[in-house]
Design an enzyme around this catalytic site. Structure first.
Site, PDB file in Angstrom:
ATOM      1  N   CYS A  13       0.819  -1.227   0.000  1.00 23.48           N
ATOM      2  CA  CYS A  13       0.000   0.000   0.000  1.00 23.48           C
ATOM      3  C   CYS A  13       0.849   1.272   0.000  1.00 23.48           C
ATOM      4  O   CYS A  13       0.334   2.355  -0.268  1.00 23.48           O
ATOM      5  CB  CYS A  13      -0.926   0.018   1.204  1.00 23.48           C
ATOM      6  SG  CYS A  13      -1.963  -1.414   1.283  1.00 23.48           S
ATOM      7  N   ASN A  28     -10.123  -0.057   0.447  1.00 24.58           N
ATOM      8  CA  ASN A  28      -8.666   0.023   0.401  1.00 24.58           C
ATOM      9  C   ASN A  28      -8.190  -0.490  -0.956  1.00 24.58           C
ATOM     10  O   ASN A  28      -8.331  -1.673  -1.252  1.00 24.58           O
ATOM     11  CB  ASN A  28      -8.101  -0.829   1.551  1.00 24.58           C
ATOM     12  CG  ASN A  28      -6.583  -0.839   1.587  1.00 24.58           C
ATOM     13  OD1 ASN A  28      -5.919  -0.365   0.671  1.00 24.58           O
ATOM     14  ND2 ASN A  28      -6.032  -1.397   2.654  1.00 24.58           N
ATOM     15  N   HIS A  49      -3.319   7.146   3.250  1.00 27.89           N
ATOM     16  CA  HIS A  49      -3.737   5.861   2.672  1.00 27.89           C
ATOM     17  C   HIS A  49      -5.123   5.520   3.209  1.00 27.89           C
ATOM     18  O   HIS A  49      -5.384   5.631   4.415  1.00 27.89           O
ATOM     19  CB  HIS A  49      -2.724   4.782   3.048  1.00 27.89           C
ATOM     20  CG  HIS A  49      -3.157   3.400   2.667  1.00 27.89           C
ATOM     21  ND1 HIS A  49      -3.662   3.105   1.428  1.00 27.89           N
ATOM     22  CD2 HIS A  49      -3.173   2.243   3.369  1.00 27.89           C
ATOM     23  CE1 HIS A  49      -3.966   1.816   1.376  1.00 27.89           C
ATOM     24  NE2 HIS A  49      -3.683   1.270   2.544  1.00 27.89           N
TER      25      HIS A  49
HETATM   26  N1  ACO Z   1     -18.098  -8.675   9.933  1.00 31.32           N
HETATM   27  C1  ACO Z   1     -18.470  -9.004  11.173  1.00 31.32           C
HETATM   28  N2  ACO Z   1     -17.599  -9.364  12.120  1.00 31.32           N
HETATM   29  C2  ACO Z   1     -16.294  -9.365  11.799  1.00 31.32           C
HETATM   30  C3  ACO Z   1     -15.853  -9.011  10.528  1.00 31.32           C
HETATM   31  C4  ACO Z   1     -16.809  -8.670   9.568  1.00 31.32           C
HETATM   32  N3  ACO Z   1     -16.477  -8.300   8.326  1.00 31.32           N
HETATM   33  N4  ACO Z   1     -14.494  -9.103  10.501  1.00 31.32           N
HETATM   34  C5  ACO Z   1     -14.121  -9.480  11.727  1.00 31.32           C
HETATM   35  N5  ACO Z   1     -15.183  -9.659  12.501  1.00 31.32           N
HETATM   36  C6  ACO Z   1     -15.259 -10.082  13.887  1.00 31.32           C
HETATM   37  C7  ACO Z   1     -14.053 -10.900  14.268  1.00 31.32           C
HETATM   38  O1  ACO Z   1     -14.234 -12.238  13.873  1.00 31.32           O
HETATM   39  C8  ACO Z   1     -14.045 -10.713  15.750  1.00 31.32           C
HETATM   40  O2  ACO Z   1     -14.951 -11.611  16.310  1.00 31.32           O
HETATM   41  P1  ACO Z   1     -14.575 -12.441  17.622  1.00 31.32           P
HETATM   42  O3  ACO Z   1     -14.325 -11.408  18.676  1.00 31.32           O
HETATM   43  O4  ACO Z   1     -15.790 -13.269  17.842  1.00 31.32           O
HETATM   44  O5  ACO Z   1     -13.351 -13.217  17.242  1.00 31.32           O
HETATM   45  C9  ACO Z   1     -14.610  -9.315  15.955  1.00 31.32           C
HETATM   46  O6  ACO Z   1     -15.230  -8.956  14.719  1.00 31.32           O
HETATM   47  C10 ACO Z   1     -13.583  -8.266  16.261  1.00 31.32           C
HETATM   48  O7  ACO Z   1     -12.506  -8.428  15.399  1.00 31.32           O
HETATM   49  P2  ACO Z   1     -11.276  -7.503  15.525  1.00 31.32           P
HETATM   50  O8  ACO Z   1     -10.190  -8.009  14.650  1.00 31.32           O
HETATM   51  O9  ACO Z   1     -10.993  -7.260  16.964  1.00 31.32           O
HETATM   52  O10 ACO Z   1     -11.865  -6.155  14.912  1.00 31.32           O
HETATM   53  P3  ACO Z   1     -11.155  -4.794  14.807  1.00 31.32           P
HETATM   54  O11 ACO Z   1     -11.849  -3.779  15.570  1.00 31.32           O
HETATM   55  O12 ACO Z   1      -9.675  -4.893  14.972  1.00 31.32           O
HETATM   56  O13 ACO Z   1     -11.405  -4.457  13.255  1.00 31.32           O
HETATM   57  C11 ACO Z   1     -10.297  -4.551  11.162  1.00 31.32           C
HETATM   58  C12 ACO Z   1     -10.925  -5.343  12.267  1.00 31.32           C
HETATM   59  C13 ACO Z   1     -11.317  -3.667  10.518  1.00 31.32           C
HETATM   60  C14 ACO Z   1      -9.692  -5.499  10.128  1.00 31.32           C
HETATM   61  C15 ACO Z   1      -9.194  -3.657  11.775  1.00 31.32           C
HETATM   62  O14 ACO Z   1      -8.353  -4.423  12.611  1.00 31.32           O
HETATM   63  C16 ACO Z   1      -8.358  -2.997  10.738  1.00 31.32           C
HETATM   64  O15 ACO Z   1      -8.833  -2.190   9.955  1.00 31.32           O
HETATM   65  N6  ACO Z   1      -7.042  -3.277  10.739  1.00 31.32           N
HETATM   66  C17 ACO Z   1      -6.165  -2.675   9.781  1.00 31.32           C
HETATM   67  C18 ACO Z   1      -6.394  -3.335   8.488  1.00 31.32           C
HETATM   68  C19 ACO Z   1      -5.712  -2.606   7.427  1.00 31.32           C
HETATM   69  O16 ACO Z   1      -5.719  -1.399   7.416  1.00 31.32           O
HETATM   70  N7  ACO Z   1      -5.153  -3.368   6.542  1.00 31.32           N
HETATM   71  C20 ACO Z   1      -4.544  -2.892   5.423  1.00 31.32           C
HETATM   72  C21 ACO Z   1      -3.415  -1.921   5.729  1.00 31.32           C
HETATM   73  S1  ACO Z   1      -2.099  -2.237   4.809  1.00 31.32           S
HETATM   74  C22 ACO Z   1      -2.743  -2.391   3.365  1.00 31.32           C
HETATM   75  O17 ACO Z   1      -3.527  -1.573   2.965  1.00 31.32           O
HETATM   76  C23 ACO Z   1      -2.393  -3.616   2.591  1.00 31.32           C
END
Ligand code: ACO
Length: 345
Positions: free
Chosen positions: A132, A302, A272
């Site tokens: 990214c 993204n 980003h």
């Molecule tokens: N729908 C519903 N529930 C979901 C989903 C979904 N799409 N995805 C995850 N969950 C659930 C998980 O299974 C988890 O359930 P559990 O507690 O029963 O295990 C719960 O939601 C919480 O999951 P977390 O991982 O704690 O959620 P978080 O608040 O961290 O959000 C997210 C997840 C959105 C992926 C966040 O961590 C994030 O944005 N991280 C950065 C990701 C990113 O930016 N990646 C790319 C950057 S680099 C690049 O661009 C390549």
């Protein structure tokens, strides 16, 4: 938009013997595929909901390339638009650099395929991969060629067909990504400031936090790798989130410090577009006002290396960036990699 409070800043490039040369982005272009995939549609594919996706990420919909569209097709559309706006014929391009993690194929490079599509016959062409962060890395590489007098016109592209490497059964990742491309024409424009500074960084110890495990020399494609869904994006979201906020903030601070700039002098911050909560956290830490920070991830998700390139194009088209404005780009991606750039538009 409140104008910058003061225009005084330091141009770090001017200290490095580049007199008589200046690298400016003279035009931008972008392309996103027509098909829109909404959160509601996604909630029929995996166990998720519009409410969860919007509150946790800020994303409402993303664009998805057609099955017969590859990354080079998206890239060529963005490139044509950028060249047209610059009134520069494709034959005048000296170099094409495409940043992508989703090349059409391992080789030839996507840049070579774009060269053929747009008719840039004179251009050298190669790809770079910084996930990214790729567009900012590519801007810095393109700028180096211009400042060193190797080339006068460089086409820098960020392009991705991420929906081809998304695991549509994994709700943790499939809600996040979209397809698209953005392009910028870099040109030697003496007497202007242009790209003032670019900071880049990486931490390879975090490589496994966000990766596609198979398809390279470590795990070549096999029936086992395909059966094990190893050709798709794998991510530890929490770890990525925490690191992204810290690294983007630090890179942005360093870029501003190099130019002796305060955040209040920046007309627009273009981060980003990965997660609204990451963008807001970085904006807050920098002391930016909410209206100073550009966002389009609600519509596009993204798009990795294309993300800030498309955002820059949209900001310019919407009149949010004007000649002479100071803007700050800041990125983060797999690797981990990160970067920030200060540009006088
Ligand atoms: N729908 C519903 N529930 C979901 C989903 C979904 N799409 N995805 C995850 N969950 C659930 C998980 O299974 C988890 O359930 P559990 O507690 O029963 O295990 C719960 O939601 C919480 O999951 P977390 O991982 O704690 O959620 P978080 O608040 O961290 O959000 C997210 C997840 C959105 C992926 C966040 O961590 C994030 O944005 N991280 C950065 C990701 C990113 O930016 N990646 C790319 C950057 S680099 C690049 O661009 C390549």
């Amino acid at each position: 938009m409140t104008p910058p409070t003061a225009k005084a800043f330091r141009n770090p490039r001017a200290q490095h013997g580049f007199q008589g040369r200046s690298c400016s982005i003279i035009s931008v272009g972008a392309y996103v595929p027509e098909r829109v995939l909404t959160n509601t549609e996604l909630s029929r594919m995996v166990d998720t909901s519009d409410e969860w996706i919007v509150t946790r990420t800020g994303i409402r919909e993303r664009h998805v390339a057609a099955s017969d569209q590859a990354t080079s097709d998206l890239a060529a559309e963005a490139a044509r638009q950028a060249l047209e706006r610059a009134a520069i014929p494709a034959e005048q391009v000296d170099l094409i650099i495409t940043a992508t993690v989703t090349p059409d194929m391992p080789f030839p490079s996507t840049s070579c395929l774009v060269q053929e599509k747009i008719g840039a016959r004179r251009a050298a062409a190669f790809d770079i991969e910084a996930a990214c962060s790729g567009f900012i890395y590519a801007l810095e590489i393109g700028q180096q060629f211009i400042m060193s007098r190797s080339y006068d016109t460089v086409l820098v592209i960020g392009a991705e067909k991420l929906t081809g490497i998304v695991d549509w059964t994994d709700r943790n990742t499939c809600v996040l990504f979209g397809d698209g491309a953005g392009a910028a024409v870099l040109h030697n424009r003496p007497g202007s400031h242009g790209l003032l500074t670019v900071c880049m960084g990486a931490d390879g110890s975090k490589g496994n936090v966000l990766c596609v495990p198979a398809g390279g020399s470590r795990v070549p494609a096999s029936t086992d790798s395909v059966g094990g869904r190893q050709h798709f994006i794998r991510m530890d979201g929490k770890e990525t989130f925490k690191y992204a906020v810290q690294a983007m903030h630090a890179a942005a601070k360093e870029a501003l410090a190099r130019c002796e700039l305060d955040i209040s002098q920046i007309s627009l911050v273009i981060p980003h577009q990965a997660n609204l909560r990451i963008i807001d956290a970085v904006g807050e830490r920098l002391g930016a006002r909410p209206e100073q920070v550009f966002k389009n991830l609600d519509r596009l998700g993204n798009t990795s290396a294309a993300s800030v390139a498309i955002a820059l194009d949209e900001a310019v088209s919407a009149g949010r960036v004007k000649r002479g404005d100071l803007i700050l780009l800041v990125v983060f991606g797999a690797g981990f990699t990160w970067g920030a750039a200060v540009i006088e538009w």
